[in-house]
Design an enzyme around this catalytic site. Structure first.
Site, mmCIF file in Angstrom:
data_model
loop_
_atom_site.group_PDB
_atom_site.id
_atom_site.type_symbol
_atom_site.label_atom_id
_atom_site.label_comp_id
_atom_site.label_asym_id
_atom_site.label_seq_id
_atom_site.Cartn_x
_atom_site.Cartn_y
_atom_site.Cartn_z
ATOM 1 C CD GLU A 1 -3.126 -1.105 2.288
ATOM 2 O OE1 GLU A 1 -3.024 -0.346 3.379
ATOM 3 O OE2 GLU A 1 -3.871 -1.771 2.090
ATOM 4 C CD GLU B 1 -3.487 -6.265 3.611
ATOM 5 O OE1 GLU B 1 -4.266 -5.324 3.933
ATOM 6 O OE2 GLU B 1 -2.279 -5.838 3.687
#
Length: 472
Positions: free
Chosen positions: A168, A369
């Protein structure tokens, strides 16, 4: 009609965590940016719970990995902490205990029949590198990151075949340099855009080094983990659609395009030039980004972004921000996870799958995720002491149904990882919301498998599941 959904052969059924969120900060030669932040401002963290112990993976990795095997996981992503592995941040010389620990974790993962996926950066920059050089504002830090990565590749590349550079990375930009939710909480759009460039350069430079070391020839693959938040316009008006395109360029394509295509979105570069906040770069650095594209992509998906055209009077006094081109839209009637404050929108799984298929060369990718954080799960404990988290099972099923639809229409997805295997520490939220298949008691450190952990074992063994009676 058979309503069983079967996934491709060899599909990854796994889960993800990170070093700073699971290991604890024991025996590290350096503090991370989060270790330091907790030390100076513990009240910024829920219940003042910091990263010292987390889920104690440093001490309990053997038992923890045995539990991952018990619930049927065939793959597992975690991260190698720069602050644990490296003794000398300038030279990349490793720390003896860090080498011992990560060797043991990798070997134990493999001995349990689980594929290890190793990530190199999960928001855990060594604090010295921020204090000395300005962290990711500095091209020198990019070079030091490559040295760290090279050390990891040489030590573990014989066994780890799946690597990722960053988790991220847009969150580094947003949290540290725009919206003040990660230390050092700088609000500076110009610096933010330089950091955005530098982190892309760091990822591509590490990929270049990976290939120079010949890890591809040894069967290794390297990718990046991006949190994709599809930007949906409020309406089909030209203004709302344009706002959503700009939001998408900033928050998704700013890392997705360089990672897969080797170049930044033209729209983004054009706006940043016009606003005088374009990063500084060289022809050689641009060439590294152009050539340092990924072998595969990991996608973290939790929630969509809803946007609308910028409304008069909604400019703020924070200086240049991406928000000058759109406003967030609070869509009436949206489904919410009330604990996390995030919208639940499973159909985005399908939209992401088709976007990658059609606009990103159908690159191999996996969901790295996906999860549902819930506060106060102890209220769902049954007489046997098991948390009956049916809400989590339903959440996973809904998302997987849309993912399966995308796969059946040709998207090249090879796996699904949840966040997270064992309840872990979550930055300033600490243990406020729990995500795991396995619960951890913070006082005793005892771990117990939730109902969802038994469910994922069946899914993994059957490589699929019976879908919900009706799509939501």
């Amino acid at each position: 009609m058979d309503n069983k959904l079967i996934f491709p052969e060899g599909f990854w059924w796994g889960s993800a965590t990170s070093g700073p969120q699971s290991e604890g900060s024991f025996n590290k030669p350096h503090e991370s940016i989060f270790d330091y932040w907790y030390k100076i401002e513990p009240e910024a963290f829920f219940d003042k719970v910091g990263p010292r112990i987390t889920s104690n993976f440093y001490n309990s990795y053997k038992e923890d990995l045995a539990m991952l095997k018990e619930i049927g996981l065939n793959s597992f992503r975690t991260s190698i902490q720069w602050t644990r592995l490296i003794k000398d941040l300038e030279t990349g010389e490793p720390d003896e205990d860090g080498v011992r620990f990560y060797n043991a974790v990798i070997d134990e993962t493999i001995s349990n029949g689980i594929i290890p996926v190793m990530n190199l950066h999960h928001f855990d920059l060594p604090i010295e590198l921020y204090e000395k050089y300005g962290g990711w504002e500095s091209k020198h830090v990019v070079k030091l990151f490559v040295r760290f990565a090279e050390t990891a590749f040489k030590l573990f590349g014989d066994r780890v075949k799946y690597w990722t550079t960053f988790n991220e990375p847009i969150v580094i930009v947003e949290g540290q340099y725009l919206y003040e939710f990660h230390y050092p909480k700088v609000v500076d759009g110009k610096k933010a855009m330089q950091v955005l460039y530098n982190v892309n350069l760091a990822s591509a430079s590490v990929i270049k080094r990976f290939r120079e070391l010949g890890l591809q020839e040894q069967g290794g693959k390297i990718g990046i983990i991006l949190n994709l938040t599809p930007a949906y316009p409020r309406s089909d008006s030209d203004e709302d659609i344009e706002a959503s395109r700009i939001a998408d360029a900033f928050f998704n394509a700013s890392f997705l395009d360089p990672a897969v295509k080797g170049s930044f979105p033209e729209k983004l570069v054009e706006l940043l030039k016009m606003d005088g906040v374009l990063w500084e770069s060289t022809v050689e650095e641009d060439r590294v980004i152009n050539e340092g594209t990924v072998d595969f992509l990991g996608v973290n998906y939790y929630q969509p972004r809803r946007v609308k055209a910028k409304e008069a009077g909604s400019l703020d006094d924070r200086g240049w921000m991406p928000d000058k081109y759109f406003d967030n839209y609070d869509m009436p009637g949206k489904r919410m996870n009330p604990y996390r404050g995030w919208e639940i929108y499973p159909k985005a799984m399908y939209d992401i799958a088709i976007n990658i298929r059609d606009n990103y060369d159908n690159i191999p990718w996996f969901i790295s995720e996906n999860g549902m954080g819930v506060q106060g799960e102890e209220k769902y404990v049954n007489e046997e002491g098991i948390i009956e988290d049916d809400y989590r099972i339903e959440f996973f099923k809904e998302h997987l149904q849309y993912l399966h639809q995308g796969i059946s229409e040709g998207s090249n997805c090879f796996g699904y990882h949840t966040w997270t295997p064992i309840d872990c520490w979550s930055w300033t939220n600490a243990y406020k919301n729990r995500y795991g298949f396995i619960a951890v008691d913070l006082k005793t450190k005892n771990k117990t498998i939730k109902k969802s952990g038994r469910w994922i074992k069946e899914v993994s063994e059957n490589n699929g599941f019976y879908k919900l009676s009706q799509d939501k």
